[in-house]
Write a protein that holds these residues in place. Structure first.
Motif, PDB file in Angstrom:
ATOM      1  N   ARG A   8      13.070   4.230   2.670  1.00 22.49           N
ATOM      2  CA  ARG A   8      11.740   4.668   2.250  1.00 22.49           C
ATOM      3  C   ARG A   8      11.812   6.134   1.846  1.00 22.49           C
ATOM      4  NH1 ARG A   8       8.680   3.697   6.617  1.00 22.49           N
ATOM      5  NH2 ARG A   8       8.270   1.613   5.858  1.00 22.49           N
ATOM      6  N   GLU A  60       9.982   2.070  -1.653  1.00 20.92           N
ATOM      7  CA  GLU A  60      10.709   1.308  -0.646  1.00 20.92           C
ATOM      8  C   GLU A  60      11.637   0.315  -1.326  1.00 20.92           C
ATOM      9  OE1 GLU A  60       7.055   0.910   2.552  1.00 20.92           O
ATOM     10  OE2 GLU A  60       7.220  -0.583   0.952  1.00 20.92           O
ATOM     11  N   ARG A  93       8.867  -2.851   5.270  1.00 24.20           N
ATOM     12  CA  ARG A  93       8.103  -2.293   4.155  1.00 24.20           C
ATOM     13  C   ARG A  93       6.653  -2.038   4.583  1.00 24.20           C
ATOM     14  NH1 ARG A  93      10.626  -3.203  -1.113  1.00 24.20           N
ATOM     15  NH2 ARG A  93      12.531  -4.412  -0.807  1.00 24.20           N
TER      16      ARG A  93
END
Length: 143
Positions: A8, A60, A93
């Motif tokens: 991320r 992401e 995520r």
């Protein structure tokens, strides 16, 4: 076959868009449409915030895919003063439902977004940006 670990990346940048508010919004919509198309292809999810003079974004995906997208962003002349707030492994995520969720200008939130344009914006925690995007997207989705 082993799945690549999730990465991320959170960044903020100043907008170099110089048109009217309506022209800038159209330009951002073009960016958003291209991002969604490319991100779907590349397995990237995330969220984009555009305010009067700043962008905040979360990307992401696999580290290689995220780095490739971010390299394109860094050379994009519509951004300046890009600051990476975090680039870390992620357990899951945050924005998995969206190739690129979008939060645009809204007068009620504009003052809150202004913090990203301060010279010390690098000190803003990535968790604060994530929280801001989570909340804004939740409000947008509920509307």
């Amino acid at each position: 076959m082993r799945k690549a670990p999730l990465c991320r990346l959170v960044y903020v940048s100043r907008s170099a868009l110089s048109g009217s508010a309506a022209e800038n919004e159209r330009e951002v919509m073009q960016i958003l449409n291209a991002s969604r198309r490319n991100n779907t292809r590349d397995g990237i999810t995330g969220a984009l915030l555009f305010s009067e003079d700043c962008f905040a974004q979360v990307l992401e995906g696999s580290r290689a895919a995220v780095e490739k997208v971010f390299e394109r962003i860094q050379i994009d002349e519509r951004h300046r003063g890009t600051v990476v707030l975090a680039c870390d492994p992620a357990p899951a995520r945050e924005f998995g439902e969206w190739a690129m969720a979008y939060v645009g200008r809204e007068a009620a939130r504009e003052a809150h977004y202004a913090q990203f344009t301060r010279e010390n914006r690098a000190a803003i925690a990535s968790q604060e940006v994530l929280g801001l995007l989570r909340g804004a997207i939740a409000r947008t989705s509920a509307a």
